[in-house]
Design a protein around this motif. Structure first.
Motif, PDB file in Angstrom:
ATOM      1  N   ALA A 170       0.885  -0.983   0.198  1.00 41.31           N
ATOM      2  CA  ALA A 170      -0.200  -0.086  -0.072  1.00 41.31           C
ATOM      3  C   ALA A 170       0.902   1.259  -0.035  1.00 41.31           C
ATOM      4  CB  ALA A 170      -0.856   0.179   1.085  1.00 41.31           C
ATOM      5  N   ALA A 171       1.960   1.227   0.816  1.00 39.76           N
ATOM      6  CA  ALA A 171       2.777   2.433   0.909  1.00 39.76           C
ATOM      7  C   ALA A 171       3.428   2.793  -0.368  1.00 39.76           C
ATOM      8  CB  ALA A 171       3.916   2.146   1.918  1.00 39.76           C
ATOM      9  N   GLN A 172       3.909   1.743  -1.181  1.00 46.42           N
ATOM     10  CA  GLN A 172       4.494   1.929  -2.538  1.00 46.42           C
ATOM     11  C   GLN A 172       3.510   2.284  -3.616  1.00 46.42           C
ATOM     12  OE1 GLN A 172       7.923  -1.153  -3.509  1.00 46.42           O
ATOM     13  NE2 GLN A 172       6.303  -2.173  -1.999  1.00 46.42           N
ATOM     14  N   ARG A 173       2.247   1.828  -3.391  1.00 51.08           N
ATOM     15  CA  ARG A 173       1.308   2.294  -4.319  1.00 51.08           C
ATOM     16  C   ARG A 173       0.685   3.829  -4.091  1.00 51.08           C
ATOM     17  NH1 ARG A 173      -2.780  -3.203  -4.158  1.00 51.08           N
ATOM     18  NH2 ARG A 173      -1.482  -4.239  -5.736  1.00 51.08           N
ATOM     19  N   SER A 174       1.092   4.255  -2.889  1.00 51.84           N
ATOM     20  CA  SER A 174       0.829   5.571  -2.399  1.00 51.84           C
ATOM     21  C   SER A 174       1.778   6.565  -2.778  1.00 51.84           C
ATOM     22  CB  SER A 174       0.476   5.707  -0.917  1.00 51.84           C
ATOM     23  OG  SER A 174      -0.741   4.775  -0.630  1.00 51.84           O
ATOM     24  N   GLY A 175       2.937   6.083  -3.380  1.00 52.24           N
ATOM     25  CA  GLY A 175       4.123   6.911  -3.839  1.00 52.24           C
ATOM     26  C   GLY A 175       5.194   6.722  -2.894  1.00 52.24           C
ATOM     27  N   ALA A 176       5.462   5.965  -2.115  1.00 56.88           N
ATOM     28  CA  ALA A 176       6.676   5.963  -1.227  1.00 56.88           C
ATOM     29  C   ALA A 176       7.813   5.673  -2.037  1.00 56.88           C
ATOM     30  CB  ALA A 176       6.605   4.796  -0.073  1.00 56.88           C
ATOM     31  N   GLN A 177       8.830   6.463  -1.822  1.00 52.88           N
ATOM     32  CA  GLN A 177       9.988   6.214  -2.666  1.00 52.88           C
ATOM     33  C   GLN A 177      11.317   5.459  -1.942  1.00 52.88           C
ATOM     34  OE1 GLN A 177      10.101   7.254  -5.955  1.00 52.88           O
ATOM     35  NE2 GLN A 177       7.929   7.553  -5.555  1.00 52.88           N
ATOM     36  N   GLY A 186       0.706  -0.625  14.260  1.00 49.67           N
ATOM     37  CA  GLY A 186       0.940  -1.417  15.364  1.00 49.67           C
ATOM     38  C   GLY A 186       2.239  -1.857  15.534  1.00 49.67           C
ATOM     39  N   VAL A 187       3.477  -1.399  14.734  1.00 52.19           N
ATOM     40  CA  VAL A 187       4.634  -1.754  14.892  1.00 52.19           C
ATOM     41  C   VAL A 187       5.441  -0.949  15.133  1.00 52.19           C
ATOM     42  CG1 VAL A 187       6.426  -3.317  13.800  1.00 52.19           C
ATOM     43  CG2 VAL A 187       4.136  -3.965  13.167  1.00 52.19           C
ATOM     44  N   GLU A 188       6.330  -0.627  16.072  1.00 53.83           N
ATOM     45  CA  GLU A 188       7.200   0.255  16.574  1.00 53.83           C
ATOM     46  C   GLU A 188       8.143   0.925  15.469  1.00 53.83           C
ATOM     47  OE1 GLU A 188      10.370   1.770  20.092  1.00 53.83           O
ATOM     48  OE2 GLU A 188       9.039   0.017  20.311  1.00 53.83           O
ATOM     49  N   GLU A 189       8.804  -0.090  14.877  1.00 48.26           N
ATOM     50  CA  GLU A 189       9.988  -0.039  13.896  1.00 48.26           C
ATOM     51  C   GLU A 189       9.163  -0.168  12.510  1.00 48.26           C
ATOM     52  OE1 GLU A 189      12.611  -3.626  14.290  1.00 48.26           O
ATOM     53  OE2 GLU A 189      11.128  -3.341  15.978  1.00 48.26           O
ATOM     54  N   GLY A 190       9.984   0.699  11.599  1.00 48.11           N
ATOM     55  CA  GLY A 190       9.454   0.684  10.258  1.00 48.11           C
ATOM     56  C   GLY A 190      10.702  -0.053   9.368  1.00 48.11           C
ATOM     57  N   LEU A 191      10.233   0.204   7.920  1.00 45.79           N
ATOM     58  CA  LEU A 191      11.548  -0.350   7.158  1.00 45.79           C
ATOM     59  C   LEU A 191      11.666   0.574   6.042  1.00 45.79           C
ATOM     60  CD1 LEU A 191      12.940  -2.963   6.048  1.00 45.79           C
ATOM     61  CD2 LEU A 191      10.760  -3.447   4.686  1.00 45.79           C
ATOM     62  N   VAL A 192      13.087   0.686   5.707  1.00 47.25           N
ATOM     63  CA  VAL A 192      13.269   1.606   4.747  1.00 47.25           C
ATOM     64  C   VAL A 192      13.825   0.656   3.355  1.00 47.25           C
ATOM     65  CG1 VAL A 192      15.395   3.123   3.825  1.00 47.25           C
ATOM     66  CG2 VAL A 192      14.528   3.488   6.208  1.00 47.25           C
ATOM     67  N   LEU A 193      12.942   0.800   2.363  1.00 51.66           N
ATOM     68  CA  LEU A 193      13.042  -0.202   1.151  1.00 51.66           C
ATOM     69  C   LEU A 193      14.071   0.310   0.515  1.00 51.66           C
ATOM     70  CD1 LEU A 193       9.398  -1.085   0.400  1.00 51.66           C
ATOM     71  CD2 LEU A 193      11.056  -2.262   1.451  1.00 51.66           C
ATOM     72  N   PRO A 194      15.130  -0.011   0.125  1.00 51.75           N
ATOM     73  CA  PRO A 194      16.269   0.310  -0.965  1.00 51.75           C
ATOM     74  C   PRO A 194      15.835   0.376  -2.287  1.00 51.75           C
ATOM     75  CG  PRO A 194      16.792  -1.782  -0.286  1.00 51.75           C
ATOM     76  CD  PRO A 194      15.582  -1.599   0.343  1.00 51.75           C
ATOM     77  N   ARG A 195      14.743  -0.014  -2.661  1.00 50.14           N
ATOM     78  CA  ARG A 195      14.368  -0.120  -4.157  1.00 50.14           C
ATOM     79  C   ARG A 195      13.156  -0.556  -4.144  1.00 50.14           C
ATOM     80  NH1 ARG A 195      13.859  -5.431  -4.850  1.00 50.14           N
ATOM     81  NH2 ARG A 195      15.549  -6.964  -3.831  1.00 50.14           N
ATOM     82  N   PRO A 196      12.222  -0.418  -5.119  1.00 53.02           N
ATOM     83  CA  PRO A 196      10.758  -1.092  -5.192  1.00 53.02           C
ATOM     84  C   PRO A 196      11.068  -2.512  -5.133  1.00 53.02           C
ATOM     85  CG  PRO A 196      11.454   0.680  -7.121  1.00 53.02           C
ATOM     86  CD  PRO A 196      12.649   0.362  -6.513  1.00 53.02           C
ATOM     87  N   SER A 198       8.310  -5.877  -5.478  1.00 50.89           N
ATOM     88  CA  SER A 198       7.049  -6.318  -5.972  1.00 50.89           C
ATOM     89  C   SER A 198       6.377  -7.150  -4.855  1.00 50.89           C
ATOM     90  CB  SER A 198       7.232  -7.138  -7.157  1.00 50.89           C
ATOM     91  OG  SER A 198       7.770  -8.270  -6.995  1.00 50.89           O
ATOM     92  N   LEU A 199       4.959  -7.504  -5.015  1.00 47.92           N
ATOM     93  CA  LEU A 199       4.035  -8.330  -4.430  1.00 47.92           C
ATOM     94  C   LEU A 199       4.617  -9.647  -4.435  1.00 47.92           C
ATOM     95  CD1 LEU A 199       1.804  -9.069  -2.297  1.00 47.92           C
ATOM     96  CD2 LEU A 199       0.389  -9.086  -4.476  1.00 47.92           C
ATOM     97  N   ALA A 200       5.117  -9.893  -5.407  1.00 47.51           N
ATOM     98  CA  ALA A 200       5.621 -11.422  -5.644  1.00 47.51           C
ATOM     99  C   ALA A 200       6.964 -11.580  -4.891  1.00 47.51           C
ATOM    100  CB  ALA A 200       5.940 -11.718  -7.294  1.00 47.51           C
ATOM    101  N   GLU A 201       7.887 -10.712  -4.873  1.00 48.61           N
ATOM    102  CA  GLU A 201       9.157 -10.882  -3.980  1.00 48.61           C
ATOM    103  C   GLU A 201       8.785 -10.887  -2.487  1.00 48.61           C
ATOM    104  OE1 GLU A 201      13.289  -8.965  -3.484  1.00 48.61           O
ATOM    105  OE2 GLU A 201      12.195  -8.199  -4.820  1.00 48.61           O
ATOM    106  N   LEU A 202       7.831  -9.939  -2.296  1.00 48.42           N
ATOM    107  CA  LEU A 202       7.452  -9.889  -0.663  1.00 48.42           C
ATOM    108  C   LEU A 202       6.809 -11.262  -0.097  1.00 48.42           C
ATOM    109  CD1 LEU A 202       6.119  -5.977  -0.480  1.00 48.42           C
ATOM    110  CD2 LEU A 202       8.100  -7.256   0.983  1.00 48.42           C
ATOM    111  N   SER A 203       5.854 -11.789  -1.276  1.00 51.28           N
ATOM    112  CA  SER A 203       5.251 -13.067  -0.669  1.00 51.28           C
ATOM    113  C   SER A 203       6.277 -14.235  -0.561  1.00 51.28           C
ATOM    114  CB  SER A 203       4.176 -13.193  -1.747  1.00 51.28           C
ATOM    115  OG  SER A 203       3.166 -12.116  -1.786  1.00 51.28           O
ATOM    116  N   ARG A 204       7.225 -13.906  -1.504  1.00 52.12           N
ATOM    117  CA  ARG A 204       8.364 -15.043  -1.451  1.00 52.12           C
ATOM    118  C   ARG A 204       8.932 -15.172  -0.056  1.00 52.12           C
ATOM    119  NH1 ARG A 204      13.701 -15.117  -2.529  1.00 52.12           N
ATOM    120  NH2 ARG A 204      13.447 -12.936  -3.385  1.00 52.12           N
TER     121      ARG A 204
END
Length: 238
Positions: A170-177, A186-196, A198-204
């Motif tokens: 959802a964050a990437q679809r909303s324009g997160a770079q 609900g989670v204290e920490e976040g995640l910095v994505l170094p690159r786009p 995909s849903l397929a990679e996240l699911s794997r």
């Protein structure tokens, strides 16, 4: 092959302590192997640890192991191999990135826990007792390919990881770079994505994390599952 996991920030003396342990624990009856993090990163280090683990010699992990999720994975590997283990916290050093998460002996993967400061001697008698005089934990039922009995754990694991994946998509679809911090509700920490990603990679990656985490269903981990999954993604997405 008992496992000694070192942890501590950069500059805390881990490599020196690993060499001391190799000299003290190795000998005619057993070899002591030091496994350090190299070009292959943490995945290669974990694979080498798993390759060496047995019930005879000693494996010493010389790495920062700064995240509780990393120490948890090594705990799972030792339990799957049916061998004793301990954690040595080298206190001191400088700032770490990501920030160093100090071990907590209330967590089963952080005990037995020993700490050394500066130049003080290693507690070798206690370390030897933990490695060679205590009964190794039996392999968990999941590591023997038996059906997992904890339905609640599986349900919460599935829900927590689904929520993380949904938030990242959802964050990437909303324009997160790339380079932006993505928050998960609900989670204290976040995640910095170094690159786009995909849903397929996240699911794997989600399937891999679930497969590994099912080895150790425990009520201790339920509140931390989403956080541990984020840390797993942080290490896996380069």
């Amino acid at each position: 092959m008992p496992l000694v996991v070192l942890c501590g920030p950069p500059g805390s003396g881990k490599s020196r302590r690993a060499a001391e342990l190799r000299d003290a624990l190795g000998g005619a009856e057993r070899r002591a192997h030091v496994v350090a993090e190299g070009e292959g990163g943490r995945a290669a280090l974990r694979a080498e640890v798993e390759r060496l683990l047995s019930r005879r010699d000693v494996v010493i992990v010389d790495a920062s192991n700064e995240l509780r999720s990393i120490r948890y994975e090594l705990y799972c590997a030792a339990r799957q191999a049916g061998t004793a283990r301990c954690l040595l916290h080298c206190v001191g050093g400088g700032p770490a990135e990501p920030p160093f998460e100090a071990p907590d002996p209330r967590n089963r993967w952080d005990r037995p826990l020993f700490a050394v400061h500066g130049e003080e001697p290693l507690p070798l008698a206690d370390i030897r007792a933990a490695l060679f005089e205590s009964a190794p934990p039996p392999p968990h039922r999941a590591t023997r390919s038996q059906p997992l009995q904890s339905g609640d754990f599986l349900h919460l694991l599935d829900r927590a990881t689904q929520d993380v994946v949904a938030a990242l998509v959802a964050a990437q679809r909303s324009g997160a770079q790339p380079g932006e911090l993505v928050r998960v509700p609900g989670v204290e920490e976040g995640l910095v994505l170094p690159r786009p990603v995909s849903l397929a990679e996240l699911s794997r990656l989600r399937r891999q994390f679930i497969s590994y985490t099912k080895m150790q269903p425990s009520d201790e981990n339920l509140a931390q599952l989403a956080s541990m999954f984020l840390q797993y993604l942080s290490r896996s997405i380069q």
